[in-house]
Design a protein around this motif. Structure first.
Motif, mmCIF file in Angstrom:
data_model
loop_
_atom_site.group_PDB
_atom_site.id
_atom_site.type_symbol
_atom_site.label_atom_id
_atom_site.label_comp_id
_atom_site.label_asym_id
_atom_site.label_seq_id
_atom_site.Cartn_x
_atom_site.Cartn_y
_atom_site.Cartn_z
ATOM 1 N N UNK A 77 -5.618 -0.394 10.155
ATOM 2 C CA UNK A 77 -6.136 -1.529 10.934
ATOM 3 C C UNK A 77 -7.561 -1.320 11.440
ATOM 4 N N UNK A 78 -7.977 -0.067 11.654
ATOM 5 C CA UNK A 78 -9.312 0.197 12.180
ATOM 6 C C UNK A 78 -10.366 0.340 11.088
ATOM 7 N N UNK A 79 -9.961 0.256 9.833
ATOM 8 C CA UNK A 79 -10.902 0.450 8.737
ATOM 9 C C UNK A 79 -11.567 -0.859 8.334
ATOM 10 N N UNK A 80 -12.815 -0.751 7.877
ATOM 11 C CA UNK A 80 -13.464 -1.894 7.244
ATOM 12 C C UNK A 80 -12.699 -2.217 5.960
ATOM 13 N N UNK A 81 -12.848 -3.452 5.486
ATOM 14 C CA UNK A 81 -12.066 -3.830 4.306
ATOM 15 C C UNK A 81 -12.444 -2.996 3.096
ATOM 16 N N UNK A 82 -13.737 -2.700 2.908
ATOM 17 C CA UNK A 82 -14.144 -1.885 1.768
ATOM 18 C C UNK A 82 -13.528 -0.498 1.856
ATOM 19 N N UNK A 83 -13.319 -0.012 3.064
ATOM 20 C CA UNK A 83 -12.700 1.304 3.232
ATOM 21 C C UNK A 83 -11.196 1.244 2.977
ATOM 22 N N UNK A 84 -10.584 0.089 3.234
ATOM 23 C CA UNK A 84 -9.174 -0.076 2.898
ATOM 24 C C UNK A 84 -8.983 -0.038 1.381
ATOM 25 N N UNK A 85 -9.899 -0.670 0.667
ATOM 26 C CA UNK A 85 -9.845 -0.638 -0.787
ATOM 27 C C UNK A 85 -9.997 0.797 -1.283
ATOM 28 N N UNK A 86 -10.976 1.504 -0.736
ATOM 29 C CA UNK A 86 -11.194 2.892 -1.131
ATOM 30 C C UNK A 86 -9.964 3.745 -0.835
ATOM 31 N N UNK A 87 -9.349 3.516 0.308
ATOM 32 C CA UNK A 87 -8.149 4.280 0.667
ATOM 33 C C UNK A 87 -7.017 3.999 -0.316
ATOM 34 N N UNK A 88 -6.863 2.743 -0.714
ATOM 35 C CA UNK A 88 -5.790 2.390 -1.644
ATOM 36 C C UNK A 88 -5.987 3.077 -2.990
ATOM 37 N N UNK A 89 -7.216 3.070 -3.497
ATOM 38 C CA UNK A 89 -7.491 3.739 -4.774
ATOM 39 C C UNK A 89 -7.245 5.234 -4.647
ATOM 40 N N UNK A 90 -7.660 5.804 -3.520
ATOM 41 C CA UNK A 90 -7.425 7.236 -3.306
ATOM 42 C C UNK A 90 -5.925 7.530 -3.238
ATOM 43 N N UNK A 91 -5.184 6.711 -2.521
ATOM 44 C CA UNK A 91 -3.732 6.915 -2.446
ATOM 45 C C UNK A 91 -3.092 6.838 -3.829
ATOM 46 N N UNK A 92 -3.635 5.931 -4.658
ATOM 47 C CA UNK A 92 -3.074 5.795 -6.010
ATOM 48 C C UNK A 92 -3.279 7.067 -6.819
ATOM 49 N N UNK A 93 -4.454 7.651 -6.726
ATOM 50 C CA UNK A 93 -4.708 8.878 -7.469
ATOM 51 C C UNK A 93 -3.949 10.059 -6.872
ATOM 52 N N UNK A 127 -4.066 -5.668 -8.888
ATOM 53 C CA UNK A 127 -3.362 -6.793 -8.274
ATOM 54 C C UNK A 127 -2.474 -6.322 -7.131
ATOM 55 N N UNK A 128 -1.781 -5.218 -7.326
ATOM 56 C CA UNK A 128 -0.903 -4.685 -6.271
ATOM 57 C C UNK A 128 -1.708 -4.282 -5.039
ATOM 58 N N UNK A 129 -2.878 -3.708 -5.268
ATOM 59 C CA UNK A 129 -3.718 -3.312 -4.129
ATOM 60 C C UNK A 129 -4.176 -4.532 -3.349
ATOM 61 N N UNK A 130 -4.708 -5.521 -4.045
ATOM 62 C CA UNK A 130 -5.183 -6.717 -3.354
ATOM 63 C C UNK A 130 -4.042 -7.429 -2.620
ATOM 64 N N UNK A 131 -2.894 -7.521 -3.270
ATOM 65 C CA UNK A 131 -1.756 -8.190 -2.646
ATOM 66 C C UNK A 131 -1.289 -7.434 -1.413
ATOM 67 N N UNK A 132 -1.222 -6.106 -1.510
ATOM 68 C CA UNK A 132 -0.780 -5.286 -0.376
ATOM 69 C C UNK A 132 -1.740 -5.398 0.807
ATOM 70 N N UNK A 133 -3.022 -5.609 0.499
ATOM 71 C CA UNK A 133 -4.015 -5.706 1.573
ATOM 72 C C UNK A 133 -4.175 -7.129 2.091
ATOM 73 N N UNK A 134 -3.304 -8.032 1.609
ATOM 74 C CA UNK A 134 -3.259 -9.368 2.194
ATOM 75 C C UNK A 134 -4.147 -10.402 1.560
ATOM 76 N N UNK A 135 -4.584 -10.196 0.333
ATOM 77 C CA UNK A 135 -5.425 -11.193 -0.331
ATOM 78 C C UNK A 135 -4.666 -12.500 -0.510
#
Length: 232
Positions: A77-93, A127-135
């Motif tokens: 919740x405290x992250x900027x949206x671009x950082x949420x995207x980065x976190x999701x990609x990192x979690x995936x790897x 698609x899963x990342x965007x959907x999970x982040x509320x797109x």
């Protein structure tokens, strides 16, 4: 009790992973997994019609599921949206349990006959990342967001496969640079929209793009000929 479709596929995948570093996602790997699990060959082929290709996709889907579980558990919740995207990609790897299996999968899905399938898997992850982040986009932005993230994710995976830095620090720096590049593109697009002359020139294309809609989400349903886990 009859074993479910997903349970059999999981067993086949677990058995295959020990052979993938040596034989790749190949027919030999699939046959070895069938033998190790003692699942009847005709049943195994029903579960995985394309053999090891379907197991490679199951391995990718397993990583997606682990990423989604972590996204659900973490407080972003405290992250900027671009950082949420980065976190999701990192979690995936970081969800990858076998880097060599990913390397072998990259080789498999670079083959012309499987390239479209591999691209679809990457698109699915985006698609899963965007959907999970509320797109909630339902226009052309639905496509551009996923296309852009697919490019970011795909290039980051390739960098990560060759990264031997401590804790993959170089990969995370690479990921941040790629997302910064995307943000610069978004800023440029905003500048075009704010420029009256350029906006006028783009009126026709923008009108056409305005009629593009995201695909409808179709719930899972039982279809004739479909294998289901439901026991009647």
């Amino acid at each position: 009790m009859t074993e479910t479709y997903d349970a059999m596929k999981d067993r086949l995948l677990d058995a295959a992973l020990s052979n993938v570093p040596f034989d790749g996602w190949s027919e030999d790997t699939f046959k070895a997994a069938v033998a190790d699990t003692e699942i009847a060959p005709d049943v195994a082929r029903n579960v995985c019609p394309r053999g090891a290709v379907d197991l490679a996709l199951a391995f990718h889907a397993r990583g997606d599921a682990a990423m989604l579980a972590r996204l659900d558990a973490e407080d972003l919740s405290d992250l900027r949206f671009r950082d949420k995207i980065a976190a999701a990609v990192r979690y995936r790897l970081e969800a990858v349990t076998d880097k060599e299996a990913v390397r072998r999968g990259t080789i498999l899905f670079s083959l012309p006959m499987h390239a479209a399938t591999g691209a679809k898997a990457i698109w699915g992850t985006a698609d899963k990342i965007w959907t999970a982040l509320g797109d909630t986009s339902d226009d052309v932005n639905w496509y551009t967001k996923r296309a852009t993230l697919s490019g970011v994710y795909g290039s980051t995976v390739l960098f990560w496969l060759g990264d031997d830095s401590a804790d993959h620090a170089a990969t995370w720096d690479f990921l941040d640079r790629r997302i910064d590049n995307v943000m610069q593109i978004e800023k440029a697009k905003a500048t075009v929209r704010e420029n009256k002359l350029l906006s006028g020139l783009m009126a026709g294309p923008n009108w056409l793009l305005g009629h593009v809609r995201a695909p409808m989400r179709v719930p899972d349903v039982d279809l004739p000929g479909q294998w289901t886990d439901r026991q009647d």
